[in-house]
Scaffold this active site. Structure first.
Site, short mmCIF file in Angstrom:
data_model
loop_
_atom_site.label_atom_id
_atom_site.label_comp_id
_atom_site.label_asym_id
_atom_site.label_seq_id
_atom_site.Cartn_x
_atom_site.Cartn_y
_atom_site.Cartn_z
N HIS A 1 0.83 -1.22 0.00
CA HIS A 1 0.00 0.00 0.00
C HIS A 1 0.87 1.27 0.00
O HIS A 1 0.52 2.27 0.64
CB HIS A 1 -0.94 0.03 1.21
CG HIS A 1 -1.94 -1.08 1.25
ND1 HIS A 1 -3.20 -0.96 0.74
CD2 HIS A 1 -1.86 -2.35 1.72
CE1 HIS A 1 -3.87 -2.10 0.91
NE2 HIS A 1 -3.07 -2.96 1.51
N ASN B 1 -10.28 -2.95 2.51
CA ASN B 1 -9.97 -2.97 1.08
C ASN B 1 -11.24 -2.77 0.27
O ASN B 1 -12.33 -2.79 0.81
CB ASN B 1 -9.34 -4.31 0.70
CG ASN B 1 -7.86 -4.41 1.09
OD1 ASN B 1 -7.20 -3.40 1.29
ND2 ASN B 1 -7.37 -5.63 1.20
FE1 HDD Z 1 -2.59 -4.84 5.52
C1 HDD Z 1 -1.13 -1.79 5.15
C2 HDD Z 1 -5.56 -3.55 4.36
C3 HDD Z 1 -3.96 -7.99 5.52
C4 HDD Z 1 0.16 -6.01 7.02
N1 HDD Z 1 -3.22 -3.04 4.88
C5 HDD Z 1 -2.46 -1.90 4.80
C6 HDD Z 1 -3.24 -0.82 4.30
C7 HDD Z 1 -4.49 -1.32 4.06
C8 HDD Z 1 -4.48 -2.71 4.43
C9 HDD Z 1 -5.69 -0.56 3.52
C10 HDD Z 1 -2.76 0.59 4.03
C11 HDD Z 1 -3.05 1.51 5.18
C12 HDD Z 1 -2.61 2.91 4.81
O1 HDD Z 1 -3.24 3.50 3.92
O2 HDD Z 1 -1.66 3.37 5.40
N2 HDD Z 1 -4.37 -5.64 4.96
C13 HDD Z 1 -5.49 -4.92 4.62
C14 HDD Z 1 -6.62 -5.81 4.57
C15 HDD Z 1 -6.16 -7.06 4.88
C16 HDD Z 1 -4.75 -6.95 5.14
C17 HDD Z 1 -8.04 -5.40 4.26
C18 HDD Z 1 -6.93 -8.35 4.98
C19 HDD Z 1 -8.02 -8.46 5.66
N3 HDD Z 1 -2.00 -6.67 6.11
C20 HDD Z 1 -2.72 -7.85 6.07
C21 HDD Z 1 -1.98 -8.89 6.75
C22 HDD Z 1 -0.82 -8.32 7.19
C23 HDD Z 1 -0.85 -6.93 6.77
C24 HDD Z 1 -2.45 -10.32 6.92
C25 HDD Z 1 0.32 -8.93 7.95
C26 HDD Z 1 0.19 -9.86 8.84
N4 HDD Z 1 -0.79 -4.06 5.91
C27 HDD Z 1 0.19 -4.72 6.58
C28 HDD Z 1 1.41 -3.87 6.86
C29 HDD Z 1 0.96 -2.49 6.30
C30 HDD Z 1 -0.40 -2.78 5.72
C31 HDD Z 1 2.68 -4.43 6.36
C32 HDD Z 1 1.92 -1.79 5.34
C33 HDD Z 1 1.97 -0.36 5.76
C34 HDD Z 1 1.23 -0.31 7.02
O3 HDD Z 1 0.78 -1.55 7.34
O4 HDD Z 1 1.03 0.67 7.69
O5 HDD Z 1 1.67 -3.84 8.21
#
Ligand code: HDD
Length: 714
Positions: free
Chosen positions: A76, A149
């Site tokens: 993202h 999402n």
């Molecule tokens: Fe995630 C970012 C949505 C599963 C780990 N995620 C991130 C963002 C969104 C989502 C919208 C961007 C937020 C922003 O605008 O700053 N992610 C989801 C959804 C998931 C999902 C709807 C399934 C239900 N994500 C998911 C899992 C993991 C992560 C299973 C790890 C175990 N997601 C992350 C992250 C991020 C992230 C690596 C990257 C940047 C941040 O968090 O702030 O931690």
């Protein structure tokens, strides 16, 4: 103790106003507040001499610049944000004690960040991808983050697989190719090794992955959460966002062209709409499930690769969010905002969804490195409006100046404050779920049904949507070099639908499965289809962009009537011509050109209109760009309109199988024809009938019934 701050949407604005009106902003200073006399020429020993180390302003300016970048989000990375507010329709007391869901008169400030998942910060907006839809509610109970999402399910069932998924979909290890795309070997290798992906892949290869606008896509909390009321009663819930402008997408060919013509397409669209006062609005919905119904379904309600079909669990629409302000500074706000699904407020709790459980760990962890330490909550965009008081201290970039001697609890020196709050005092009390079990690396049996809902999705698609999915498979799998992977994907989707697998195989150079397979599911859930969804509003042209293509000699009466009617309907129009400057009408009026063929393209519009005027059309017919504009809009199934001599341009563009207004025989003339989204009118004068038909055609968004006309040269 910190003073209680007032929770309303103005408080942040007011702070900004104070900064703007600050008289000290007149002079450029160093970070020490010393006024700078020259910021263009470094201090040198003589006019042609070396730069001096003692130029503290030079060194500070460059040092700060050298440290400007922070790590981008691991997923993202590319996003756009907006401020707004949320209002609930009626008190939700029966279901949740969350304060922001009680009072219909209360406006809770929000910040939303939309994003693509795979591409790096500088990638294009219109790639095929999931879109993030993350909302931070600055509630009086503290910050609540709904990190969702634009698709209601996810690729994997357990968070421990997330690094594998992301490694596979990001560019390949050896050459960092391709950027922002799933169409490569490692991703499809991953997919074919994980049948749990099947349902999500159907969504990702559907038109949902190509939103026309962030303002026109749905949002989903994806994971199962809980509402808990003040009596401690819990219910399972899923969250939904519904865009009031309907759910609309681009077509694939168009997205690829836009990626080059305007890589900021979705970002610009959001920014401009808000600047023009066309505030995006989304209704907020919840599916609510009583605990006693937890095992009533043929899927596990904790499985994030499954939807709760609306036919079984209807959505209750409980409030509305309006986005009404653009950020002032992209980095400070949109880049530094930190979301975390673990940021919940009393009344909202988690379920044991194994994907959610892992997410609760990952987001805080990633912010610690991305935003440089444990004090990122103090950055203004992340700061709650509710007061903060605790014994956490120090760390990089600490800005709070805590007063007093104590930083521990309990204490006798500092009046034993701050102290924990009871449930009645608003303290967060975790839902008292009974949990018992053996330590085990395993999932419940129903998690192993990977294909039933993928089939449900397939069954629910309209014919054009099915065709788009097959074409998406052809592109994505066609780009995979390893034939074994291509074959493995075909075989995997043979478990979903045998005919689908045969169709995929046809386009990607591998044999169809030996035995036609498929899930036996026959059920449909029309709202998972964009086209069939009752939420796919098709009665408004609000905020749509229409190109009016013209040259000197255009019919002014046509242009002014049509332009006025479109704008009265809320659409935006652009006069497009060979060059910028003024055009002169056949009757002598002038109009200013907004865009030239060099600065715009048909792919950037929702519809195209050609006015009459003999000289106008004579010129346009000679312009390849004008013909191409029309052909391309036709190919992308957009509404096309022409009046008077303008109809001649459509004829010159050879639009296949379309009926036009005009002479049918020597003594019969049809004044107005609307055929598959192509609206034409002859006869001078009043254009109100044309405007009505053209508006209806634009509101339909796309006219799929002419999609098979691929003989169009664009
Ligand atoms: Fe995630 C970012 C949505 C599963 C780990 N995620 C991130 C963002 C969104 C989502 C919208 C961007 C937020 C922003 O605008 O700053 N992610 C989801 C959804 C998931 C999902 C709807 C399934 C239900 N994500 C998911 C899992 C993991 C992560 C299973 C790890 C175990 N997601 C992350 C992250 C991020 C992230 C690596 C990257 C940047 C941040 O968090 O702030 O931690």
């Amino acid at each position: 103790m910190e003073k209680k701050r007032i929770v309303d949407e103005k408080s942040k604005d007011e702070q900004l106003e104070m900064v703007r009106e600050d008289p000290e902003r007149e002079f450029l200073t160093t970070n020490q507040g010393v006024r700078v006399s020259n910021t263009d020429i470094s201090l040198k020993a003589g006019e042609r001499g070396p730069t001096l180390l003692e130029d503290f302003h030079f060194r500070e300016k460059l040092t700060h610049f050298d440290h400007e970048r922070i790590p981008e989000r691991v997923v993202h990375a590319r996003g756009s944000g907006a401020y707004g507010y949320f209002q609930v329709y009626e008190p939700m007391k029966e279901y949740t004690s969350a304060k922001f869901l009680q009072d219909p008169n209360k406006k809770t400030p929000v910040f939303v960040r939309f994003s693509t998942v795979v591409g790096f910060r500088g990638s294009a907006d219109t790639v095929r991808d999931v879109r993030g839809f993350a909302t931070k509610f600055y509630t009086e109970d503290g910050n609540y983050d709904l990190v969702g999402n634009n698709m209601p399910v996810f690729f994997i069932q357990d968070a421990i697989k997330f690094p594998d998924l992301v490694h596979a979909i990001k560019p390949e290890q050896d050459n960092q190719i391709p950027q922002a795309s799933a169409a490569h070997d490692t991703f499809w290798d991953f997919v074919s090794c994980h049948p749990e992906n099947a349902h999500m892949i159907m969504w990702v290869l559907s038109d949902r992955a190509l939103p026309r606008s962030y303002r026109m896509m749905e949002g989903f909390g994806v994971n199962t959460f809980r509402f808990v009321n003040s009596e401690g009663k819990g219910r399972f819930i899923k969250f939904h966002w519904k865009p009031l402008l309907g759910i609309h997408s681009l077509v694939w060919d168009e997205t690829q062209k836009i990626a080059g013509k305007d890589p900021d397409f979705n970002r610009r669209d959001l920014w401009e709409a808000i600047e023009m006062g066309d505030y995006p609005e989304y209704e907020f919905g919840v599916q609510i499930l009583e605990e006693e119904d937890e095992f009533k379904f043929d899927f596990d309600i904790l499985d994030p690769t499954k939807i709760w079909p609306e036919e079984d669990v209807p959505i209750k629409w409980i409030g509305k969010m309006t986005l009404n302000r653009n950020p002032d500074n992209f980095f400070a706000e949109t880049e530094q905002v930190a979301f975390c699904p673990a940021n919940v407020v009393p009344g909202i709790d988690f379920s044991n969804d194994p994907l959610l459980q892992g997410r609760l760990f990952s987001y805080l962890d990633t912010q610690l490195i991305r935003l440089g330490g444990p004090n990122f909550q103090e950055i203004p965009i992340n700061r709650p409006l509710a007061p903060v008081a605790n014994n956490q201290r120090e760390g990089y970039h600490r800005t709070t100046i805590n007063k007093g001697k104590t930083s521990y609890f309990p204490n006798t020196v500092g009046e034993n404050l701050p102290r924990p709050a009871s449930g009645e005092e608003g303290g967060y009390v975790h839902y008292m779920e009974k949990v018992e079990g053996k330590k085990i690396r395993s999932r419940s049996e129903k998690f192993k049904d990977f294909f039933s809902q993928a089939k449900l999705f397939w069954n629910s698609m309209s014919e054009p949507e099915k065709k788009h999915i097959i074409e998406a498979f052809h592109f994505e799998i066609g780009k995979v070099n390893d034939k074994n992977i291509r074959k493995a994907v075909v075989d995997m989707f043979n478990n979903v639908d045998g005919d689908l697998a045969i169709e995929i195989a046809k386009g990607v150079g591998v044999p169809a499965p030996e035995k036609k397979g498929g899930s036996p599911v026959t059920k449909e859930s029309p709202n998972v289809s964009q086209e069939r969804s009752e939420r796919n509003v098709k009665n408004t042209i609000k905020t749509r962009k229409i190109a009016i293509i013209a040259a000197d000699g255009y019919n002014h009466n046509d242009v002014s009537q049509v332009k006025q009617a479109l704008e009265a309907g809320g659409a935006k129009t652009h006069i497009v011509s060979e060059h910028q400057g003024m055009l002169k009408s056949s009757s002598g009026e002038e109009i200013e050109v907004d865009k030239s063929y060099v600065t715009t393209e048909s792919v950037l519009y929702d519809a195209v209109y050609i006015p009459g005027g003999k000289e106008n059309v004579k010129t346009l017919k000679m312009q390849g760009d004008a013909i191409h504009f029309v052909n391309e809009a036709f190919r992308h199934c957009k509404a096309l309109g022409a009046t008077g001599e303008g109809v001649e341009l459509f004829k010159a563009a050879n639009l296949p199988d379309i009926q036009f207004a005009g002479k049918e025989s020597v003594d019969k003339e049809i004044p107005l024809v609307s055929d598959k989204g192509v609206v034409t009118a002859v006869k001078e004068g009043d254009r109100s009938d044309f405007n009505k038909s053209f508006t209806t055609a634009i509101a339909k968004h796309r006219h799929w019934d002419r999609e098979k006309k691929e003989q169009v040269p664009a």
